[in-house]
Design a protein around this motif. Structure first.
Motif, mmCIF file in Angstrom:
data_model
loop_
_atom_site.group_PDB
_atom_site.id
_atom_site.type_symbol
_atom_site.label_atom_id
_atom_site.label_comp_id
_atom_site.label_asym_id
_atom_site.label_seq_id
_atom_site.Cartn_x
_atom_site.Cartn_y
_atom_site.Cartn_z
ATOM 1 N N UNK A 54 -1.258 13.792 8.963
ATOM 2 C CA UNK A 54 -1.455 13.659 7.526
ATOM 3 C C UNK A 54 -2.787 12.972 7.208
ATOM 4 N N UNK A 55 -3.167 12.005 8.038
ATOM 5 C CA UNK A 55 -4.416 11.282 7.812
ATOM 6 C C UNK A 55 -5.627 12.188 8.037
ATOM 7 N N UNK A 62 -5.213 4.248 0.183
ATOM 8 C CA UNK A 62 -5.680 3.281 -0.804
ATOM 9 C C UNK A 62 -5.938 1.948 -0.121
ATOM 10 N N UNK A 63 -6.779 1.130 -0.746
ATOM 11 C CA UNK A 63 -7.096 -0.190 -0.213
ATOM 12 C C UNK A 63 -6.444 -1.305 -1.027
ATOM 13 N N UNK A 77 4.404 4.545 -7.644
ATOM 14 C CA UNK A 77 3.031 4.290 -7.231
ATOM 15 C C UNK A 77 2.116 4.531 -8.422
ATOM 16 N N UNK A 78 1.380 3.501 -8.801
ATOM 17 C CA UNK A 78 0.475 3.619 -9.943
ATOM 18 C C UNK A 78 -0.821 4.323 -9.559
ATOM 19 N N UNK A 79 -1.001 4.597 -8.258
ATOM 20 C CA UNK A 79 -2.173 5.332 -7.805
ATOM 21 C C UNK A 79 -1.968 6.828 -7.853
ATOM 22 N N UNK A 80 -0.898 7.308 -7.186
ATOM 23 C CA UNK A 80 -0.649 8.757 -7.152
ATOM 24 C C UNK A 80 0.354 9.202 -8.206
ATOM 25 N N UNK A 119 0.844 -1.192 0.000
ATOM 26 C CA UNK A 119 0.000 0.000 0.000
ATOM 27 C C UNK A 119 0.879 1.241 0.000
ATOM 28 N N UNK A 120 0.521 2.221 -0.818
ATOM 29 C CA UNK A 120 1.342 3.421 -0.958
ATOM 30 C C UNK A 120 1.353 4.217 0.347
ATOM 31 N N UNK A 121 2.525 4.616 0.836
ATOM 32 C CA UNK A 121 2.584 5.414 2.067
ATOM 33 C C UNK A 121 2.266 6.886 1.842
#
Length: 594
Positions: free
Chosen positions: A251-252, A45-46, A61-64, A39-41
């Motif tokens: 950050x969360x 993401x899930x 990271x393919x998400x961000x 999981x990207x830090x």
């Protein structure tokens, strides 16, 4: 051995450290084929989209859509610049960095020794508190403050008995008495600096112990709290208590909660306010605001209810605004003197946070709380007080918005709050706003709006695909250079391709990795992504197909441009230009047919 040159030090760090090991300190990874995934830090993401290529020592990271090497990872995860990331990794790798001044090596070594002493002292104090009869007064104090054992352990709380126990503990390990004095742990007479006190470690954002606060357990002790004096490793204005524990929650949740005292924060963490930090009783400083700015752009202030707390709130509101932080102020019921007392008495932090007002609104409402709009004399005083606050707001647009709202809060005509010319400060703050904490560490160069466009607008899809193939198949560079007419492709495509081809011709993938930090961000990400997960096909047939399609697209654009100029020439009635352009178009068309 003399220290390395800067470039050599970077390469030594790369050679000695494995990105997988560094990344796994922050995110669980599992092997999947040639990559490590997790999981990207850097975003919520899930489904795992974060990949580390151990062979290439790269991540993506393919998400961000962010990627880089070991230095980029540490910069983003620790919210630091490259020099700081280099220092951190060099310490881990045991690499000696080039010194910036003749005495820097000695100071660096002293800092290392002092932190080592503080870490040992922290373990000693913890052991006394948890395991020895001498720690009973500390345990009783924690029981009175309703601090649970797991929270005490998380914060590293300990107990310093009377005498010279710590001094003897350090002496048995043949550690320097002079260093212990410099660290503020031992007095010149050999006694421990902290006597009969509950000890609270003060740690930096990475968790290293820099200093201690000691809270007396004696009822007749006049000095309730004492702190480590400033040392080579500790400057109280540059540290925020509990930031090492709070930063992931900051950050969360998108904001930090700033309190005054350490026990306010400890109680807060125990009761769910885990994004709380403290200025440790000192006024909020410029360095502390910059530190917070790495992790958030919103700050909730919850200071003590006394006069000093109100003044601290005003100073913090103004200082934070100058650094681009949005401030809210949480007010506790008057019956509670501080957050510790409020939370221990069953106060609801959720309700308090929901009612928190913007900092400037809170300030103005306090200024006018004892005034009435029905009394002309009070109106005059209120206008003066409101103007005094408005003059401190660095952003003109914010000041104007607050001005109009202040009239509503007090119940007067906004025209009465038109600022005198002497108080207007045009252009005050636009140049003072720093970059946000969650922005990419690599920003687009220049002020050209085109430089900030996303990848899809800057580079054609086929060219982006070709760059990724070249990143993992550098041997294809010669074929591309021979077959693709660089002078005919789009300028952005041409510049990007030339950068990659030049690097590969210089020294293959190693040279590309070395030059990559100088590439535009979108090109860096393309390469990092390819190294994290290679394109499904990289064979010669695909390379030839991409070359042909890029060339065809360039030829099509060239023909369209000729037609446009031809139509313009016909509109002008320029027969010579029409004839020349017709011939040029015929040649372009024949090249297509060929």
């Amino acid at each position: 051995m003399p220290p390395l040159r800067a470039d050599d030090a970077v390469e030594q760090v790369r050679a000695r450290l494995n990105l997988v090991d560094v990344a796994r300190q922050h995110v669980p990874l599992r092997k999947q084929g040639r990559e490590w995934v997790g999981l990207c830090p850097f975003h919520q993401e899930k489904t795992p989209s974060f990949a580390v290529n151990e062979q290439k020592q790269s991540w993506f990271c393919f998400g961000c859509q962010q990627g880089g090497d070991i230095f980029d990872f540490v910069q983003r995860i620790e919210k630091v610049d490259f020099p700081a990331a280099l220092r951190m990794l060099a310490d881990t790798a045991g690499v000696e960095l080039p010194e910036r001044a003749p005495g820097e090596r000695r100071r660096s070594e002293l800092r290392r020794r002092l932190i080592e002493l503080n870490e040992l002292a922290g373990k000693y104090y913890q052991y006394v508190l948890t395991s020895l009869p001498a720690g009973e007064p500390g345990r009783q104090l924690l029981q009175q403050r309703e601090i649970e054992d797991d929270v005490a352990t998380r914060f590293g709380l300990g107990y310093a008995p009377g005498g010279s126990g710590l001094s003897a503990y350090l002496r048995k390990r043949s550690l320097s008495a002079a260093d212990a004095q410099q660290a503020g742990l031992v007095r010149r007479d050999g006694l421990d600096a902290f006597q009969q006190r509950l000890v609270v470690p003060i740690r930096d954002a990475r968790g290293s112990i820099l200093a201690f606060t000691g809270r007396t357990v004696l009822a007749d002790e006049q000095r309730k709290y004492i702190n480590t004096r400033e040392t080579e490793v500790y400057s109280k204005s540059r540290v925020l208590f509990a930031l090492d524990l709070a930063r992931p929650v900051i950050e969360e949740r998108g904001h930090a909660v700033l309190m005054e005292g350490q026990f306010d924060v400890i109680t807060g963490h125990q009761r769910g306010v885990e994004n709380a930090v403290a200025s440790s009783g000192t006024s909020l400083s410029e360095d502390q605001v910059r530190l917070l700015r790495r992790y958030t752009d919103e700050l909730v202030l919850v200071f003590d209810q006394d006069s000093a707390g109100r003044q601290a709130t005003q100073r913090a509101t103004e200082l934070a605004a100058r650094h681009g932080l949005h401030v809210r102020v949480a007010r506790l019921p008057r019956a509670a003197k501080d957050p510790d007392e409020y939370l221990r008495s069953g106060g609801s932090w959720g309700e308090t946070l929901a009612q928190a007002r913007p900092g400037w609104e809170h300030w103005i409402r306090e200024e006018i709380a004892d005034l009435s709009p029905s009394r002309p004399a009070d109106v005059e005083v209120a206008v003066a007080r409101i103007h005094g606050v408005l003059a401190r707001i660095p952003e003109p647009a914010v000041a104007e918005s607050v001005r109009q709202e202040a009239a509503i809060w007090f119940g007067i005509d906004p025209k009465l709050l038109t600022a005198p010319a002497a108080q207007r400060k045009p252009g005050r703050a636009s140049s003072q706003r720093p970059d946000g904490p969650n922005s990419s560490p690599v920003q687009p160069a220049g002020n050209d709006p085109a430089s900030a466009r996303p990848q899809a607008d800057r580079l054609s899809g086929r060219l982006a695909h070709l760059l990724q193939v070249l990143a993992v198949r550098p041997d294809a560079a010669r074929l591309v250079a021979e077959k693709l007419p660089l002078n005919e492709i789009e300028p952005d495509d041409r510049e990007a391709l030339v950068r990659v081809l030049d690097a590969l011709s210089e020294g293959g993938v190693a040279a590309l990795r070395r030059r990559l930090p100088d590439f535009p961000p979108e090109e860096q990400n393309l390469v990092w992504r390819a190294w994290a997960a290679a394109p499904p096909r990289c064979d010669d047939e695909l390379v030839q197909e991409l070359i042909e399609r890029i060339a065809q697209a360039a030829a099509s654009r060239r023909r369209s441009a000729i037609i446009g100029r031809l139509l313009e020439a016909e509109r002008r009635g320029d027969e010579a230009a029409v004839e020349a352009l017709s011939r040029e178009y015929a040649v372009a068309l024949s090249q297509r047919q060929a």
